[in-house]
Enzyme design. Structure first.
Site, PDB file in Angstrom:
ATOM      1  N   GLY A   1       0.881   0.215   5.782  1.00  0.00           N
ATOM      2  CA  GLY A   1       0.367  -1.012   6.869  1.00  0.00           C
ATOM      3  C   GLY A   1      -0.311  -2.290   7.118  1.00  0.00           C
TER       4      GLY A   1
ATOM      5  N   THR B   1       0.768  -1.137   0.062  1.00  0.00           N
ATOM      6  CA  THR B   1       0.422  -0.422  -0.300  1.00  0.00           C
ATOM      7  C   THR B   1       0.943   1.225   0.123  1.00  0.00           C
ATOM      8  OG1 THR B   1      -2.044  -1.557   1.206  1.00  0.00           O
ATOM      9  CG2 THR B   1      -2.109   1.264   1.362  1.00  0.00           C
TER      10      THR B   1
ATOM     11  N   SER C   1      -8.427  -1.063   6.196  1.00  0.00           N
ATOM     12  CA  SER C   1      -8.341  -0.433   6.747  1.00  0.00           C
ATOM     13  C   SER C   1      -7.354   0.675   6.189  1.00  0.00           C
ATOM     14  CB  SER C   1      -6.987  -1.509   7.694  1.00  0.00           C
ATOM     15  OG  SER C   1      -7.036  -2.374   8.552  1.00  0.00           O
TER      16      SER C   1
HETATM   17  N1  GLY Z   1      -5.348  -3.978   1.590  1.00  0.00           N
HETATM   18  C1  GLY Z   1      -5.205  -3.501   2.765  1.00  0.00           C
HETATM   19  C2  GLY Z   1      -6.434  -2.393   3.335  1.00  0.00           C
HETATM   20  O1  GLY Z   1      -6.794  -2.563   2.305  1.00  0.00           O
HETATM   21  O2  GLY Z   1      -6.256  -2.143   4.132  1.00  0.00           O
END
Ligand code: GLY
Length: 554
Positions: free
Chosen positions: A459, A367, A439
């Protein structure tokens, strides 16, 4: 004497809140605009757009496409994300939800083997792992509604970078070598690895970006690129169909809103859990005198940890795609007061006392987040992702881009943790066309209706607590932005019942926390909070040293 006192008072009032003389780190400063990302070339592209008269949204969209070329571990057109936009003109904050969706043929048990166990290889590293990509639709929607330039104009820098190439850094060369197997798009034409200093040219990606520039998002969702995605799926047992792509829609949603010590906190609403839990935790912490108990003292960390555990326990039960499930109001001050009343200030509550379960943890580095503010005060906070670093590692042949492995963010089996050790309930079970819980927490804090702090982070499960700490470091501890971003971070996600801390938290504090019953583990650094703060018309930018990005202003 009176005059001297007045002069001192004047100096104190006019000193930006962000320039405490005791601090070691300092953010960069500018007067006309600021861009902060985890990748220097992309930052420069954002600044170029602002300098040419584009607004923050134009710059943010150009950065998003550029990072798909220069930062392939997380920058993407084959993934999805969330963007928060504060319009200086209307004073409103809106969100663009461009999270991936489950293909129509996806079903609840698609990642379970014959024994009923979750097959992580399938949910993470197969073509089944890919959700319908949202990035192209999301960036285009942001531009159409809030930008001032054309799609072709903001795509031009990315196309040039893909076509003419850019210099491979030592870090990028290492990442490619570590992928095993390294996708051929990240190998030289002769099959050798790229070394630092080589030029990486991405011919297929350039062609894809040019098609989007010429034909708009139709090229991606209905045209030539869609055909290549479907062909890739059909050849390797993936599920994304022509109809899935044609039906994909980025959505404008209301952000989550809360208040904290007089500031307005806006963050991402479901299908992200980020905004809900940032506001929920701030509500639980607002009536404690955090400033007096001090930054990263045992007392402050204890209280924050108690708040974190309760928020993540709620996450596991209630959060999912709001188009599919009803999420109770977890952001009310009353609810927070009920939770706060259960804190024991001298003893950690065990996670079992909050809800049962013992999932394992998983380390991941995925991310990316970036922040942009323009002279007019428009602000963009954007977090987007392929899920894991380099996503599913699967490339759409002939189109030159990586596919996400976001399907792993669903709870493949309610009660069994995903890659971040996060437990999900039936609210986040796989269903056709549903968005998987996230998240990601792009956040904009307003002060007196104006953008004050723009932040967020990568993260995985640590995104929410990283963002929380940047906010608290600025508001409670009055740190300048760079100190707030650099400061040692902590994290607790309810399960596993461990207080994760970065190296650098002092031993005395850890002893005091252990005495209160916390199980402390020191692990890798958490997050990369590319942030901007605006105070008295000065823009302060802070890249996060954890990922070595770049803040530039002008
Ligand atoms: N793939 C991590 C998130 O979307 O939180």
């Amino acid at each position: 004497m009176k005059n001297i006192a007045l002069i001192i008072l004047f100096i104190l009032i006019s000193l930006p809140a962000i320039a405490s003389p005791q601090e070691i780190f300092y953010p960069i400063e500018a007067q006309n605009g600021m861009v902060v990302t985890s990748e220097p070339i992309a930052t420069q592209i954002g600044i170029n757009i602002l300098k040419l008269g584009g607004n923050a949204i134009d710059a943010a969209v150009a950065v998003g496409f550029a990072m798909a070329v220069t930062y392939p571990r997380a920058g993407n057109i084959g993934g999805g994300g969330f963007m928060l936009i504060h319009s200086a003109k209307t004073g409103q904050v809106v969100t663009i939800d461009y999270r991936e969706t489950a293909p129509a043929l996806a079903h609840r048990d698609m990642f379970l083997n014959k024994a009923g166990e979750v097959d992580n290889q399938l949910s993470r590293f197969s073509h089944l792992a890919a959700g319908v990509p949202g990035t192209v639709a999301g960036l285009a929607l942001a531009l159409e509604k809030y930008g001032s330039l054309s799609l072709a104009e903001v795509l031009a820098p990315a196309i040039q970078l893909a076509e003419q190439g850019f210099v491979v850094t030592p870090k990028l060369s290492r990442e490619f070598k570590n992928l095993s197997p390294t996708p051929t798009i990240f190998l030289k034409p002769d099959g050798n690895f790229y070394e630092a200093g080589d030029i990486l040219i991405q011919t297929y990606l350039a062609k894809t970006l040019k098609l989007i520039a010429k034909q708009g998002i139709k090229a991606f969702y209905q045209g030539e690129i869609a055909e290549l995605i479907v062909k890739e799926m059909q050849a390797h047992g993936g599920l994304i169909s022509k109809t899935d792509l044609a039906h994909y829609k980025a959505v404008i949603r209301k952000p989550v809103h809360g208040t904290y010590r007089g500031y307005d906190i806006y963050s991402m609403s479901p299908p992200s859990s980020g905004g809900v839990h940032i506001v929920q935790m701030l509500n639980m912490l607002e009536n404690d005198d955090i400033a007096t108990s001090g930054h990263n003292s045992a007392t402050t960390i204890h209280i924050m940890t108690e708040a974190m555990k309760r928020a993540y326990a709620d996450r596991s039960k209630y959060l999912g795609d709001p188009d599919f499930v009803t999420i109770p109001d977890l952001t009310s001050k009353n609810y927070a007061a009920q939770l706060r009343a259960k804190f024991n200030l001298s003893q950690a509550t065990t996670s079992e006392d909050i809800l049962p379960g013992t999932p394992p943890t998983y380390e991941s580095d995925e991310t990316t987040h970036y922040s942009v503010v323009d002279k007019a005060g428009n602000a963009v906070s954007n977090t987007y992702t392929l899920n894991f670093s380099y996503g599913s590692r699967k490339v759409v042949q002939g189109a030159g881009f990586l596919l996400n492995n976001e399907m792993d963010d669903f709870s493949a089996k309610p009660g069994v943790p995903n890659a971040y050790g996060l437990i999900g309930g039936t609210a986040n079970a796989i269903e056709p066309n549903k968005r998987m819980l996230s998240s990601m927490s792009p956040t904009i804090v307003l002060k007196d209706g104006k953008a004050f702090l723009v932040t967020g982070s990568p993260g995985g499960s640590r995104i929410i607590t990283t963002t929380l700490q940047v906010i608290m470091n600025v508001i409670d501890h009055q740190m300048n932005l760079q100190t707030a971003v650099n400061a040692v971070r902590i994290h607790h996600q309810w399960l596993p019942d461990e207080l994760r801390v970065e190296k650098g938290l002092n031993l005395d504090t850890m002893q005091l926390l252990k005495a209160r019953g916390h199980r402390i583990v020191i692990k890798n650094p958490m997050g990369a909070a590319s942030s901007i703060l605006v105070d008295k018309n000065i823009f302060y930018g802070a890249a996060d040293p954890r990922r070595g990005g770049l803040a530039l202003g002008f």
